[in-house]
Design a protein around this motif. Structure first.
Motif, PDB file in Angstrom:
ATOM      1  N   PHE A 124       1.020  -1.146   0.017  1.00  0.00           N
ATOM      2  CA  PHE A 124       0.026   0.150  -0.032  1.00  0.00           C
ATOM      3  C   PHE A 124       0.930   1.215   0.062  1.00  0.00           C
ATOM      4  O   PHE A 124       1.740   1.401   0.955  1.00  0.00           O
ATOM      5  CB  PHE A 124      -0.869   0.235   1.390  1.00  0.00           C
ATOM      6  CG  PHE A 124      -1.793   1.198   1.266  1.00  0.00           C
ATOM      7  CD1 PHE A 124      -2.835   1.419   0.511  1.00  0.00           C
ATOM      8  CD2 PHE A 124      -1.344   2.171   2.334  1.00  0.00           C
ATOM      9  CE1 PHE A 124      -3.699   2.765   0.726  1.00  0.00           C
ATOM     10  CE2 PHE A 124      -2.082   3.298   2.259  1.00  0.00           C
ATOM     11  CZ  PHE A 124      -3.286   3.727   1.718  1.00  0.00           C
ATOM     12  N   ILE A 125       0.650   2.079  -1.065  1.00  0.00           N
ATOM     13  CA  ILE A 125       1.489   3.289  -0.958  1.00  0.00           C
ATOM     14  C   ILE A 125       0.519   4.584  -0.438  1.00  0.00           C
ATOM     15  O   ILE A 125      -0.623   4.792  -1.018  1.00  0.00           O
ATOM     16  CB  ILE A 125       1.909   3.744  -2.458  1.00  0.00           C
ATOM     17  CG1 ILE A 125       2.483   2.536  -3.066  1.00  0.00           C
ATOM     18  CG2 ILE A 125       2.803   5.013  -2.524  1.00  0.00           C
ATOM     19  CD1 ILE A 125       3.667   1.972  -2.684  1.00  0.00           C
ATOM     20  N   SER A 126       0.681   5.023   0.449  1.00  0.00           N
ATOM     21  CA  SER A 126      -0.107   6.204   1.175  1.00  0.00           C
ATOM     22  C   SER A 126       0.095   7.273   0.366  1.00  0.00           C
ATOM     23  O   SER A 126       0.840   7.452  -0.432  1.00  0.00           O
ATOM     24  CB  SER A 126       0.820   6.691   2.518  1.00  0.00           C
ATOM     25  OG  SER A 126       1.996   7.323   2.395  1.00  0.00           O
ATOM     26  N   GLN A 127      -1.111   8.020   0.376  1.00  0.00           N
ATOM     27  CA  GLN A 127      -1.306   9.380  -0.013  1.00  0.00           C
ATOM     28  C   GLN A 127      -1.323  10.664   0.661  1.00  0.00           C
ATOM     29  O   GLN A 127      -1.183  11.698   0.420  1.00  0.00           O
ATOM     30  CB  GLN A 127      -2.691   9.186  -0.630  1.00  0.00           C
ATOM     31  CG  GLN A 127      -3.098   8.166  -1.645  1.00  0.00           C
ATOM     32  CD  GLN A 127      -1.943   8.342  -3.071  1.00  0.00           C
ATOM     33  OE1 GLN A 127      -2.027   9.288  -3.396  1.00  0.00           O
ATOM     34  NE2 GLN A 127      -1.794   6.942  -3.164  1.00  0.00           N
ATOM     35  N   THR A 128      -0.879  10.237   2.169  1.00  0.00           N
ATOM     36  CA  THR A 128      -0.725  11.415   2.957  1.00  0.00           C
ATOM     37  C   THR A 128       0.797  11.140   3.650  1.00  0.00           C
ATOM     38  O   THR A 128       1.039   9.946   3.654  1.00  0.00           O
ATOM     39  CB  THR A 128      -1.702  11.377   3.908  1.00  0.00           C
ATOM     40  OG1 THR A 128      -1.878  10.233   4.697  1.00  0.00           O
ATOM     41  CG2 THR A 128      -3.206  11.885   3.441  1.00  0.00           C
ATOM     42  N   GLN A 136       3.781   3.913  10.837  1.00  0.00           N
ATOM     43  CA  GLN A 136       3.746   2.423  11.255  1.00  0.00           C
ATOM     44  C   GLN A 136       2.296   2.331  11.925  1.00  0.00           C
ATOM     45  O   GLN A 136       1.655   1.324  11.801  1.00  0.00           O
ATOM     46  CB  GLN A 136       4.935   2.326  12.390  1.00  0.00           C
ATOM     47  CG  GLN A 136       4.826   0.917  12.935  1.00  0.00           C
ATOM     48  CD  GLN A 136       5.032  -0.298  12.060  1.00  0.00           C
ATOM     49  OE1 GLN A 136       4.855  -0.378  10.926  1.00  0.00           O
ATOM     50  NE2 GLN A 136       4.959  -1.499  12.652  1.00  0.00           N
ATOM     51  N   ALA A 137       1.754   3.349  12.925  1.00  0.00           N
ATOM     52  CA  ALA A 137       0.419   3.223  13.478  1.00  0.00           C
ATOM     53  C   ALA A 137      -0.749   2.964  12.359  1.00  0.00           C
ATOM     54  O   ALA A 137      -1.754   2.047  12.658  1.00  0.00           O
ATOM     55  CB  ALA A 137       0.256   4.222  14.266  1.00  0.00           C
ATOM     56  N   ASP A 138      -0.452   3.817  11.214  1.00  0.00           N
ATOM     57  CA  ASP A 138      -1.604   3.585  10.099  1.00  0.00           C
ATOM     58  C   ASP A 138      -1.460   2.536   9.526  1.00  0.00           C
ATOM     59  O   ASP A 138      -2.386   1.699   9.203  1.00  0.00           O
ATOM     60  CB  ASP A 138      -1.269   4.851   9.278  1.00  0.00           C
ATOM     61  CG  ASP A 138      -2.678   4.888   8.171  1.00  0.00           C
ATOM     62  OD1 ASP A 138      -3.587   5.111   8.366  1.00  0.00           O
ATOM     63  OD2 ASP A 138      -2.179   4.556   7.207  1.00  0.00           O
ATOM     64  N   GLY A 143      -4.055  -3.726   9.348  1.00  0.00           N
ATOM     65  CA  GLY A 143      -3.717  -4.876   9.466  1.00  0.00           C
ATOM     66  C   GLY A 143      -2.350  -5.199   8.663  1.00  0.00           C
ATOM     67  O   GLY A 143      -2.177  -6.144   8.155  1.00  0.00           O
ATOM     68  N   SER A 144      -1.669  -4.201   8.738  1.00  0.00           N
ATOM     69  CA  SER A 144      -0.058  -4.305   8.015  1.00  0.00           C
ATOM     70  C   SER A 144       0.960  -3.864   9.028  1.00  0.00           C
ATOM     71  O   SER A 144       0.660  -3.170   9.946  1.00  0.00           O
ATOM     72  CB  SER A 144      -0.421  -3.832   6.704  1.00  0.00           C
ATOM     73  OG  SER A 144      -0.608  -2.338   6.905  1.00  0.00           O
ATOM     74  N   LYS A 229       1.187  -6.566   3.603  1.00  0.00           N
ATOM     75  CA  LYS A 229       0.740  -7.539   4.272  1.00  0.00           C
ATOM     76  C   LYS A 229       0.840  -8.547   3.605  1.00  0.00           C
ATOM     77  O   LYS A 229       0.779  -8.471   2.362  1.00  0.00           O
ATOM     78  CB  LYS A 229      -0.697  -7.172   4.733  1.00  0.00           C
ATOM     79  CG  LYS A 229      -1.717  -6.722   3.782  1.00  0.00           C
ATOM     80  CD  LYS A 229      -3.163  -6.513   4.519  1.00  0.00           C
ATOM     81  CE  LYS A 229      -4.064  -5.926   3.700  1.00  0.00           C
ATOM     82  NZ  LYS A 229      -5.612  -5.473   4.442  1.00  0.00           N
ATOM     83  N   LYS A 230       0.441  -9.677   4.151  1.00  0.00           N
ATOM     84  CA  LYS A 230       0.577 -11.064   3.509  1.00  0.00           C
ATOM     85  C   LYS A 230      -0.879 -11.290   2.640  1.00  0.00           C
ATOM     86  O   LYS A 230      -1.874 -10.634   2.982  1.00  0.00           O
ATOM     87  CB  LYS A 230       0.659 -12.218   4.340  1.00  0.00           C
ATOM     88  CG  LYS A 230       2.080 -12.430   5.102  1.00  0.00           C
ATOM     89  CD  LYS A 230       3.024 -12.628   4.107  1.00  0.00           C
ATOM     90  CE  LYS A 230       4.475 -12.702   4.672  1.00  0.00           C
ATOM     91  NZ  LYS A 230       5.218 -13.167   3.614  1.00  0.00           N
TER      92      LYS A 230
END
Length: 234
Positions: A124-128, A136-138, A143-144, A229-230
């Motif tokens: 997942f590539i964040s946008q923010t 890490q918390a986000d 679930g990752s 995540k897996k």
């Protein structure tokens, strides 16, 4: 009355008739009626009848004994089969794996929407932008975790993927001052043969990656980040 007894009685009467008939034969017929050993044929017939009678009496006992042995053998076979089934049930094979690559395509593995597949991972590539800890918390809420680069092939894939992007992304690697080592978020230690870091600041340092290199930034600086995540069967 026992059927074998009746049979023996009838045969005995027949023998008596044979003896009377043989006694009425002429002398020359008597000579022919006697075999080469000088024995009366009626005596042989009588002995044969007695043998048949004895066999008739013994035969049911033999059949009963054979039946008993057969039943005992069948029971033994059923016991062995029952034990084998019980042992096979108790000693179970390892749980079935839903992953498709080694075991055949029994399930479809896919990534959620807005996630990108890479081997057995979803990225997942964040946008923010966030700090390293906030990123890490986000990821954890999704679930990752932040990205853990496991080998050179994965590193090359990430670099190729980010070439069109001119920004930096946090990954799951940070410097632990107390241990003086670089650690991934899964607890493994950085392998320098896989990933080389351009070091600027180790104290409170967190790793970022771009399409060209891996750099160290202060963990409080805001950057985009990559979660992983897996893959899961659906």
């Amino acid at each position: 009355m026992d059927t074998s007894t009746i049979y023996a009685t009838i045969n005995f009467a027949e023998i008596q008739e044979l003896r009377l008939a043989s006694s009425s034969l002429p002398s020359d017929e008597e000579d022919r009626a006697v075999n080469n050993d000088g024995e009366d044929p009626a005596v042989h017939i009588y002995d044969d009848v007695l043998a048949v009678n004895n066999y008739t009496r013994q035969c049911p006992r033999r059949h009963w004994l054979t039946l008993k042995l057969g039943c005992a053998g069948l029971i033994l076979v059923l016991i062995v089969i029952g034990i084998s089934v019980t042992v096979g049930f108790l000693v179970q094979s390892p749980p079935r794996v839903n992953m498709t690559e080694p075991t055949g395509r029994s399930a479809v593995l896919t990534c959620p929407r807005d996630w990108h597949p890479y081997w057995d991972k979803c990225l997942f590539i964040s946008q923010t932008t966030r700090s390293w800890v906030e990123g890490q918390a986000d990821c954890s809420m999704r679930g990752s975790t932040l990205l853990v680069i496991e080998n050179e092939e994965e590193l090359k894939f990430i670099w190729d993927f980010l070439k069109r992007k001119s920004t930096k992304f946090y990954i799951g690697l940070n410097y632990v001052p107390a241990e003086k080592i670089w650690k991934w978020v899964n607890g493994s230690i950085l392998n320098p043969d896989v990933l080389q870091i351009t070091i600027k600041n180790e104290d409170n340092g967190c790793a970022t990656i771009s399409g060209l290199e891996v750099l160290v930034e202060k963990c409080s600086v805001y950057h985009l980040y990559i979660c992983q995540k897996k893959l899961k069967p659906v």
